[in-house]
Enzyme design. Structure first.
Site, PDB file in Angstrom:
ATOM      1  N   HIS A   1      -0.491   4.736   7.050  1.00 16.42           N
ATOM      2  CA  HIS A   1      -0.092   5.470   5.789  1.00 16.42           C
ATOM      3  C   HIS A   1       0.256   6.577   5.918  1.00 16.42           C
ATOM      4  CE1 HIS A   1      -2.783   2.088   4.510  1.00 16.42           C
ATOM      5  NE2 HIS A   1      -1.708   1.577   3.903  1.00 16.42           N
TER       6      HIS A   1
ATOM      7  N   ASP B   1      -3.681   7.964   8.027  1.00 19.88           N
ATOM      8  CA  ASP B   1      -4.728   7.199   8.407  1.00 19.88           C
ATOM      9  C   ASP B   1      -4.089   6.064   9.441  1.00 19.88           C
ATOM     10  OD1 ASP B   1      -3.117   5.381   6.984  1.00 19.88           O
ATOM     11  OD2 ASP B   1      -4.888   4.924   5.631  1.00 19.88           O
TER      12      ASP B   1
ATOM     13  N   SER C   1       0.631  -1.240   0.113  1.00 20.39           N
ATOM     14  CA  SER C   1       0.045   0.140  -0.070  1.00 20.39           C
ATOM     15  C   SER C   1       0.999   1.331   0.032  1.00 20.39           C
ATOM     16  CB  SER C   1      -0.965   0.110   1.331  1.00 20.39           C
ATOM     17  OG  SER C   1      -0.113  -0.173   2.309  1.00 20.39           O
TER      18      SER C   1
END
Ligand SMILES: *[C@@H]1O[C@H](CO)[C@@H](O)[C@H](O)[C@H]1NC(C)=O
Ligand SMILES: *[C@@H]1O[C@H](CO)[C@@H](O)[C@H](O)[C@H]1NC(C)=O
Ligand SMILES: *[C@@H]1O[C@H](CO)[C@@H](O)[C@H](O)[C@H]1NC(C)=O
Length: 386
Positions: free
Chosen positions: A346, A343, A39
């Site tokens: 990340h 968040d 991610s």
């Protein structure tokens, strides 16, 4: 006088291009970017994989993407990622996700990174008692790459030429293998037991890419997971002496990351000796990020580097079952550029930009990224004929 002015103009241009913007001076150095990872690098693959989910996954919902793209793009951030800043600096388009792009040519780049991906296959981790959220491991991503290559170029030599002129990002990958373990209550010893397997998997991927013709690879190390908002929340009841007094990060977790990164660099050193004509660059994400953990204010992170911009409250504004993007996660900051953590898992675009600058200027890449074009792509280098 004219000569003098001309010289000044030329020198200024040189200064601007080469000194202030080391990569910018080498636009055209690479024809494309090929990327694998999780991610930290995904530009839309996991979004494609989860497109039919109802309700949509958390990262498919605003405020994801609010800062630069003004819509959720599948990036796990408010804006651009490291790979976006690298593409911009090389004068290449932002790297499109592979999935959902069937039939596309991907001449200038393709991204196989998937949010949640592990280096190890999910079956291997499941065997170790570690649950994963996707099975798109590094081997699966490599499979997609070979599938793409088979339709991309008619002859092996054409494929090799394509790869030779590509900058290939192998990671960051492996971080999730460990984070899932720690989240799932596996002990440090249990997680440590599969570090060599992670390194082997990354090493095998690099060797396979080299056989296919890769000539410049960037291999990032792991982030300091002891500074991760999510893990700080998970281990919130740690003893006071477990925390670093300057950063507020958890020492033993950061030590884990450092040990892993040392191990990875030893492996890269070995690969360089075995393949001297290939440029293998280590990207030191750990220390690039550590800059703002050590002195967040210096970089404008006046809210500190540990508290998430977007979450559902709590000491770090992070809750496991109420993630940013979920309906109940309403504690969203007004200005993400004051935060490093987006968040909880990340980074914000501001943090990614800072890390990218460090990489692109060469302070956190070994050998330094600004030097690669002059070394790895010299015209008389025909390593793939050997
Ligand atoms: C990965 O998971 C998806 C759905 O969760 C499944 O359809 C697919 O077959 C799996 N792939 C592999 C290689 O296991
Ligand atoms: C880990 O342990 C905590 C506390 O005992 C528990 O609440 C949680 O469900 C466990 N997590 C997993 C994935 O087993
Ligand atoms: C990179 O290193 C040089 C020399 O050590 C230093 O002057 C410069 O400020 C550093 N750049 C960044 C972004 O840290």
């Amino acid at each position: 006088m004219v000569n003098f002015v001309m010289a000044l103009v030329c020198w200024s241009a040189f200064f601007f291009l080469v000194l202030l913007n080391p990569i910018e001076g080498r636009i055209g150095c690479f024809n494309s970017i090929i990327s694998f990872g999780d991610s930290l690098t995904d530009t839309g693959n996991e979004l494609h994989l989860t497109r039919n989910r109802n309700p949509p996954p958390y990262f498919a919902t605003p405020p994801y993407g609010e800062t630069f793209f003004h819509r959720p793009t599948g990036r796990f951030s408010n804006g651009r990622l490291i790979i976006d800043f690298i593409a911009e600096s090389l004068g290449l388009p932002l790297v499109p996700p592979y999935l959902g792009g069937k039939g596309k040519k991907f001449r200038q780049g393709v991204n196989f990174a998937v949010g949640g991906a592990t280096a190890l296959d999910s079956a291997y981790l499941t065997n170790k008692g570690v649950r994963t959220t996707t099975n798109a491991s590094l081997v699966i991503q490599l499979g997609w790459f070979k599938e793409m290559l088979s339709s991309h170029c008619k002859f092996p030599s054409e494929c090799k030429e394509f790869l030779r002129k590509s900058l290939i990002l192998v990671g960051e990958i492996g971080g999730n293998d460990f984070i899932y373990g720690f989240f799932g209550n596996n002990t440090k010893e249990e997680v440590e037991s599969y570090v060599p397997a992670v390194i082997n998997t990354i090493s095998s991927a690099i060797q396979e890419l080299m056989e296919l013709g890769a000539s410049t690879l960037v291999v990032p190390g792991g982030m300091p997971i002891g500074c991760s908002t999510a893990l700080l929340t998970k281990f919130m009841l740690s003893d006071k002496e477990d925390y670093d007094p300057i950063t507020g990060c958890i020492n033993w977790l950061n030590q884990f990351s450092q040990n892993y990164n040392d191990f990875l660099q030893k492996e890269l050193h070995l690969l360089r000796e075995l393949h001297p004509s290939v440029t293998i660059i280590y990207a030191d994400y750990y220390n690039a990020a550590m800059q703002f953990y050590v002195s967040p204010n210096t970089y404008g992170f006046t809210k500190g580097a540990l508290i998430a911009c977007c979450g559902a409250g709590g000491p770090y504004n992070y809750k496991f079952f109420e993630l940013c993007g979920d309906l109940t996660a309403r504690n969203i900051c007004g200005d993400p550029s004051l935060y490093a953590s987006w968040d909880g898992m990340h980074f914000t675009e501001a943090a990614y930009k800072l890390i990218s600058t460090g990489l692109l200027e060469g302070n956190f890449t070994f050998p330094p990224l600004p030097k690669i074009c002059t070394t790895s792509l010299s015209p008389n280098l025909n390593h793939f004929d050997s």
